[in-house]
Structures are given as structure tokens and as C-alpha cells.
Design a protein around this motif. Structure first.
Motif, PDB file in Angstrom:
ATOM      1  N   THR A  44       1.137  -0.996  -0.289  1.00 56.37           N
ATOM      2  CA  THR A  44      -0.168   0.019  -0.105  1.00 56.37           C
ATOM      3  C   THR A  44       0.767   0.958   0.281  1.00 56.37           C
ATOM      4  OG1 THR A  44      -0.216   0.189   1.826  1.00 56.37           O
ATOM      5  CG2 THR A  44      -2.191  -1.177   1.286  1.00 56.37           C
ATOM      6  N   PRO A  45       0.437   1.831  -0.688  1.00 58.40           N
ATOM      7  CA  PRO A  45       1.559   3.410  -0.571  1.00 58.40           C
ATOM      8  C   PRO A  45       1.788   4.218  -0.013  1.00 58.40           C
ATOM      9  CG  PRO A  45      -0.610   3.767  -1.891  1.00 58.40           C
ATOM     10  CD  PRO A  45      -0.574   2.721  -1.244  1.00 58.40           C
ATOM     11  N   ARG A  46       0.917   4.887   0.762  1.00 57.50           N
ATOM     12  CA  ARG A  46       0.989   5.307   2.184  1.00 57.50           C
ATOM     13  C   ARG A  46       1.743   4.528   3.388  1.00 57.50           C
ATOM     14  NH1 ARG A  46      -1.098  10.520   3.747  1.00 57.50           N
ATOM     15  NH2 ARG A  46      -3.269   9.684   1.650  1.00 57.50           N
ATOM     16  N   LEU A  47       2.711   5.619   3.966  1.00 57.10           N
ATOM     17  CA  LEU A  47       3.481   5.108   4.955  1.00 57.10           C
ATOM     18  C   LEU A  47       3.416   6.085   6.599  1.00 57.10           C
ATOM     19  CD1 LEU A  47       5.421   2.997   6.346  1.00 57.10           C
ATOM     20  CD2 LEU A  47       7.472   5.459   5.028  1.00 57.10           C
ATOM     21  N   ARG A  48       3.205   5.617   6.631  1.00 57.26           N
ATOM     22  CA  ARG A  48       2.952   6.530   8.389  1.00 57.26           C
ATOM     23  C   ARG A  48       3.128   6.024   9.623  1.00 57.26           C
ATOM     24  NH1 ARG A  48      -1.473  10.117   7.742  1.00 57.26           N
ATOM     25  NH2 ARG A  48      -2.978   9.744   6.281  1.00 57.26           N
ATOM     26  N   LEU A  49       4.660   7.421  10.011  1.00 60.66           N
ATOM     27  CA  LEU A  49       5.596   6.390  10.503  1.00 60.66           C
ATOM     28  C   LEU A  49       4.938   6.853  11.799  1.00 60.66           C
ATOM     29  CD1 LEU A  49       8.667   6.470   8.540  1.00 60.66           C
ATOM     30  CD2 LEU A  49       7.428   4.330   9.137  1.00 60.66           C
ATOM     31  N   LYS A  50       4.184   8.339  12.490  1.00 60.28           N
ATOM     32  CA  LYS A  50       3.888   8.505  13.983  1.00 60.28           C
ATOM     33  C   LYS A  50       3.632   8.275  14.019  1.00 60.28           C
ATOM     34  CE  LYS A  50       3.797  12.804  11.433  1.00 60.28           C
ATOM     35  NZ  LYS A  50       3.904  14.148  11.556  1.00 60.28           N
ATOM     36  N   ASP A  51       2.449   7.462  13.935  1.00 59.79           N
ATOM     37  CA  ASP A  51       1.488   6.946  14.523  1.00 59.79           C
ATOM     38  C   ASP A  51       1.462   5.783  15.108  1.00 59.79           C
ATOM     39  OD1 ASP A  51       0.880   5.265  12.580  1.00 59.79           O
ATOM     40  OD2 ASP A  51      -0.975   5.910  12.094  1.00 59.79           O
ATOM     41  N   GLY A  52       2.649   5.784  14.805  1.00 57.60           N
ATOM     42  CA  GLY A  52       3.134   3.796  15.457  1.00 57.60           C
ATOM     43  C   GLY A  52       2.704   2.273  14.735  1.00 57.60           C
ATOM     44  N   SER A  53       2.203   2.963  13.558  1.00 56.80           N
ATOM     45  CA  SER A  53       1.111   1.948  12.761  1.00 56.80           C
ATOM     46  C   SER A  53       1.933   1.073  12.158  1.00 56.80           C
ATOM     47  CB  SER A  53      -0.169   2.243  11.866  1.00 56.80           C
ATOM     48  OG  SER A  53       0.370   3.307  10.926  1.00 56.80           O
ATOM     49  N   SER A  54       3.395   1.060  12.210  1.00 58.52           N
ATOM     50  CA  SER A  54       4.775   0.778  11.050  1.00 58.52           C
ATOM     51  C   SER A  54       4.799  -0.242  10.992  1.00 58.52           C
ATOM     52  CB  SER A  54       5.238   1.841  10.293  1.00 58.52           C
ATOM     53  OG  SER A  54       5.752   2.767  11.494  1.00 58.52           O
ATOM     54  N   GLY A  55       5.104  -0.583  12.872  1.00 59.91           N
ATOM     55  CA  GLY A  55       6.084  -1.371  13.941  1.00 59.91           C
ATOM     56  C   GLY A  55       7.152  -2.054  13.461  1.00 59.91           C
ATOM     57  N   LEU A  56       7.391  -2.303  12.346  1.00 54.70           N
ATOM     58  CA  LEU A  56       9.292  -3.340  12.382  1.00 54.70           C
ATOM     59  C   LEU A  56       9.768  -2.171  11.554  1.00 54.70           C
ATOM     60  CD1 LEU A  56       9.428  -6.633  12.712  1.00 54.70           C
ATOM     61  CD2 LEU A  56       9.848  -4.953  14.367  1.00 54.70           C
ATOM     62  N   LEU A  57       8.722  -0.872  11.215  1.00 54.30           N
ATOM     63  CA  LEU A  57       9.380  -0.602   9.892  1.00 54.30           C
ATOM     64  C   LEU A  57       9.910   0.776  10.275  1.00 54.30           C
ATOM     65  CD1 LEU A  57      10.190  -0.353   7.067  1.00 54.30           C
ATOM     66  CD2 LEU A  57       8.140   0.460   6.378  1.00 54.30           C
ATOM     67  N   ALA A  58       9.361   1.772  11.255  1.00 56.90           N
ATOM     68  CA  ALA A  58       9.896   2.157  11.362  1.00 56.90           C
ATOM     69  C   ALA A  58      11.588   2.322  12.410  1.00 56.90           C
ATOM     70  CB  ALA A  58       9.351   3.663  12.548  1.00 56.90           C
ATOM     71  N   PRO A  59      11.418   1.973  13.487  1.00 54.60           N
ATOM     72  CA  PRO A  59      12.887   1.340  14.148  1.00 54.60           C
ATOM     73  C   PRO A  59      14.368   1.108  12.902  1.00 54.60           C
ATOM     74  CG  PRO A  59      11.435   0.420  15.293  1.00 54.60           C
ATOM     75  CD  PRO A  59      10.821   0.591  14.285  1.00 54.60           C
ATOM     76  N   ALA A  60      13.703   1.023  11.663  1.00 51.61           N
ATOM     77  CA  ALA A  60      14.674   0.367  10.581  1.00 51.61           C
ATOM     78  C   ALA A  60      14.822   1.108   9.871  1.00 51.61           C
ATOM     79  CB  ALA A  60      14.109  -0.704  10.063  1.00 51.61           C
ATOM     80  N   LEU A  61      13.985   2.226  10.223  1.00 52.76           N
ATOM     81  CA  LEU A  61      14.249   3.565   8.731  1.00 52.76           C
ATOM     82  C   LEU A  61      15.387   4.498   9.597  1.00 52.76           C
ATOM     83  CD1 LEU A  61      11.008   4.033   7.262  1.00 52.76           C
ATOM     84  CD2 LEU A  61      12.996   2.576   6.024  1.00 52.76           C
ATOM     85  N   ARG A  62      14.865   4.627  11.217  1.00 48.50           N
ATOM     86  CA  ARG A  62      15.403   5.519  11.690  1.00 48.50           C
ATOM     87  C   ARG A  62      16.971   4.970  11.481  1.00 48.50           C
ATOM     88  NH1 ARG A  62      10.659   5.791  15.301  1.00 48.50           N
ATOM     89  NH2 ARG A  62      11.586   3.789  16.529  1.00 48.50           N
ATOM     90  N   LEU A  63      16.856   3.476  12.049  1.00 46.40           N
ATOM     91  CA  LEU A  63      18.983   3.168  12.296  1.00 46.40           C
ATOM     92  C   LEU A  63      19.399   3.670  10.674  1.00 46.40           C
ATOM     93  CD1 LEU A  63      20.632   1.575  13.451  1.00 46.40           C
ATOM     94  CD2 LEU A  63      19.575  -0.630  12.504  1.00 46.40           C
ATOM     95  N   LEU A  64      18.786   3.621  10.093  1.00 50.25           N
ATOM     96  CA  LEU A  64      19.481   3.579   9.045  1.00 50.25           C
ATOM     97  C   LEU A  64      19.658   5.208   8.188  1.00 50.25           C
ATOM     98  CD1 LEU A  64      16.998   2.272   5.906  1.00 50.25           C
ATOM     99  CD2 LEU A  64      19.846   1.797   6.847  1.00 50.25           C
ATOM    100  N   VAL A  65      19.406   6.322   9.086  1.00 52.04           N
ATOM    101  CA  VAL A  65      19.020   7.666   9.005  1.00 52.04           C
ATOM    102  C   VAL A  65      20.512   7.823  10.290  1.00 52.04           C
ATOM    103  CG1 VAL A  65      18.698   9.898   9.438  1.00 52.04           C
ATOM    104  CG2 VAL A  65      16.806   8.858   8.703  1.00 52.04           C
TER     105      VAL A  65
END
Length: 329
Positions: A154-175
Motif C-alpha cells: 500500500t502506498p501511504r506510509l505513516r510512521l508517527k502514529d506507530g502503525s508501521s511496527g518494525l519498519l520505523a526503527p529500521a528507517l531510524r537506524l538508517l538515518v
């Protein structure tokens, strides 16, 4: 006159700067795919800067621009995750409704999907590119059967509301790693660990047309979970992911997570972190002071963010890692 400048060591991580839209187009095309860069202001004043890294099969970059611009990207055989870090972006893809992404949100672009993007003045985005084939292989290994249709997120990515589960920590680690001049991404073992986190984050933390494969019901007995614990305890240094662990003990990801919560009140990755901390503590306690560095031992067990590692170590053992190392065995 437009030009691009590159700094860094080797091909795994580097920084680049492009002056003018033509140089910016070459910069992105070299690492990603053909693009058109159309600044809204004076072309000669347009500046693009990137911090890039190749981490196994994952390509990641933080891209910053000084002035608003439209960027048109071609189709590619990679899945792309685009997270806005600063400013605002608007994504138009394949006749879908526009997606407006402010800081902390973004989009997931599927393979073979072009995109027309507008970025605001001073915008910065994290751009992650993963081969579609790598994601297919991960899903097929988990399900034990070939996929009946191509993977579509699905196209929309929402990280701030906590619905992204494991994806948000992985992206923060990359940054964090991309902004670190002495990034641990260059170590192969760390790179495999980060690559696994990104693959798991996408497959488990963002909705797609095969998400049901990861939720299929499975009876959980003590044996598979106990075997998973044995694997983590015997080889905590390996780049484990939840998907890989579930595959090795023949459970679905959901069943493995439920089994760990019931029997250990932890997620599999939280259990792994505790096991790795115990190994680090043992290595530091047994070492002769001056013979090793805390950093090297932490990296050996997959701890990429050393500040978070030190905090977790102190919480678990009541002292700093350096204190353990300085104590004479």
C-alpha cells in the motif's frame, strides 16, 4: 555551470553534492534510476546533497535540497521507501491520489512504478531501495511456497502514529547511520544485520497483498519456541531477523511472536538483544584491560547504535561497559 562533488571512503558509504539540476540528475541516476530534476527557482542556485550507503542488497540515502523542485523518476525493479525527514513532499504515482508527506511520514513505491514528486524548500528525505526479488525470496522462504502474484505494498506510509511496527526503527537506524561519519555500516556483519531489519520491517511493518501469509494460524508448542531460543543463545552474533528465525523453526511470524510473549514475555528480537548483551558482558568481563575495545565487542554482536547499546547495557548490568572491561579478571 553544474557540477557534482563526492567525498567518502570506498563505495559503501559516501557524501555527494550537486550544483544545478543537471548535476543532481546525474547524482541520482548513478546510484538509483533515471530522473528529471526541475527546480522552481533559478537553476544555477539549486543545490542537492546526499549521504549514501550500500548495505548488502539495500541502497539508502538521505537527500536534501535547498529549494523547491519537482523530481520525476522512472520505473525500476526495486521497491522504494521514501520518508520525509524535513519539510514537505507531495507524491503522485500511477494516477493515484496525491500523498502529502510531512516530517515522519512518506510513501512506499512498488516495483515498476514511476513517480512524480514535489519537494518543498529545504526538504530532506530518506530514500531506501530494495530489489523486488530479495523481498520475494524472503516471503517465499517464510511461506514455503512460491508467490502467486507480485508483491504490492500500500502506498501511504505513516510512521508517527506507530502503525508501521518494525519498519520505523529500521528507517531510524538508517538515518542515524547515514549521518554518522564513522558509521558501522561498513562492517559486513553489521550490514547483514541492518539489511535483515529493513527486509523484515517492510514485510512485517507495512501492509501488502501477501500480508496474510505472515498471519496464517499455526499451533505453537514449546518445542519450536524452545528451539528458537537455542538458536539465539548458541549464535547471538548472527544477523537474525524475526522472519529468518520463524523460518528456521517452521513457524509463522505471528506464531513465533505469540510463543515468545507467552513463554518469555518478550518479543524474539528483545530476547536476542538480551542474549547479545549477556555475551558482550561475558567477553568484557573475561578480557584483559587494554586488549580489546568496547566498540569492537558491541559491533561483533550487532549493536550498531553505540549510545543505545551503552544505555541498555547499564540497565541490564547496572554499570557501564567500560567499567566491566576495566575490572581485572
Amino acid at each position: 555551470m553544474s557540477k557534482a562533488e563526492r567525498t567518502g571512503v570506498g563505495d559503501r558509504a559516501y557524501r555527494r553534492r550537486a550544483l544545478g539540476p543537471e548535476a543532481a540528475e546525474r547524482l541520482i541516476s548513478d546510484s538509483y534510476f533515471p530522473v528529471r530534476v526541475l527546480p522552481q527557482g533559478a537553476p544555477e542556485e539549486f543545490v542537492m546533497e546526499t549521504a549514501e550507503a550500500r548495505i548488502g542488497r539495500v541502497t539508502a540515502a538521505v537527500i536534501s535540497i535547498n529549494a523547491a523542485a519537482r523530481i520525476i523518476t522512472a520505473e525500476t525493479d526495486h521497491v522504494r521507501v521514501m520518508m520525509t525527514l524535513r519539510g514537505r513532499s507531495v507524491w503522485y504515482g500511477n494516477a493515484e491520489d496525491a500523498i502529502v508527506a510531512r516530517s515522519g511520514d512518506g510513501v512506499v513505491l512498488n516495483a515498476e512504478q514511476a513517480a512524480d514528486t514535489w519537494l518543498s524548500d529545504g526538504c530532506a528525505c530518506l530514500c531506501v531501495m530494495v530489489p523486488q526479488e530479495a523481498l520475494h525470496q524472503e516471503l517465499e522462504a517464510l511461506s514455503g511456497r512460491p508467490l502467486g502474484s507480485p508483491l504490492r505494498f500500500t502506498p501511504r506510509l505513516r510512521l508517527k502514529d506507530g502503525s508501521s511496527g518494525l519498519l520505523a526503527p529500521a528507517l531510524r537506524l538508517l538515518v542515524t547511520g547515514l549521518h554518522d561519519a564513522d558509521s558501522a555500516f561498513r562492517f559486513p556483519r553489521v550490514g547483514r544485520h541492518v539489511e535483515g531489519l529493513v527486509l523484515d520491517g517492510l514485510l512485517l511493518g507495512h501492509q501488502h497483498n501477501h500480508s496474510s501469509l505472515l498471519d496464517r494460524p499455526t499451533r505453537v508448542g514449546k518445542s519450536p519456541v524452545a528451539r528458537a531460543v537455542e538458536l539465539l543463545e548458541e549464535h547471538p552474533e548472527l544477523p537474525w531477523t524475526t522472519v529468518a528465525l520463524a523460518h528456521d523453526v517452521h513457524l509463522s511470524v505471528r506464531a513465533l511472536q505469540e510463543g515468545f510473549r507467552r513463554e518469555h514475555d518478550l518479543t524474539p528480537m528483545a530476547y536476542l538483544r538480551a542474549a547479545r548483551l549477556r555475551e558482550v558482558h561475558r567477553d568484557l568481563a573475561d578480557a584483559v584491560p587494554g586488549s580489546i575495545r568496547v566498540r569492537d565487542v558491541a559491533l561483533r554482536y550487532g549493536f550498531v547504535h553505540l549510545g543505545r547499546f551503552a544505555a541498555a547495557y547499564r540497565q541490564q548490568f547496572g554499570e557501564k561497559p567500560s567499567t566491566t572491561l576495566a575490572r581485572v579478571p
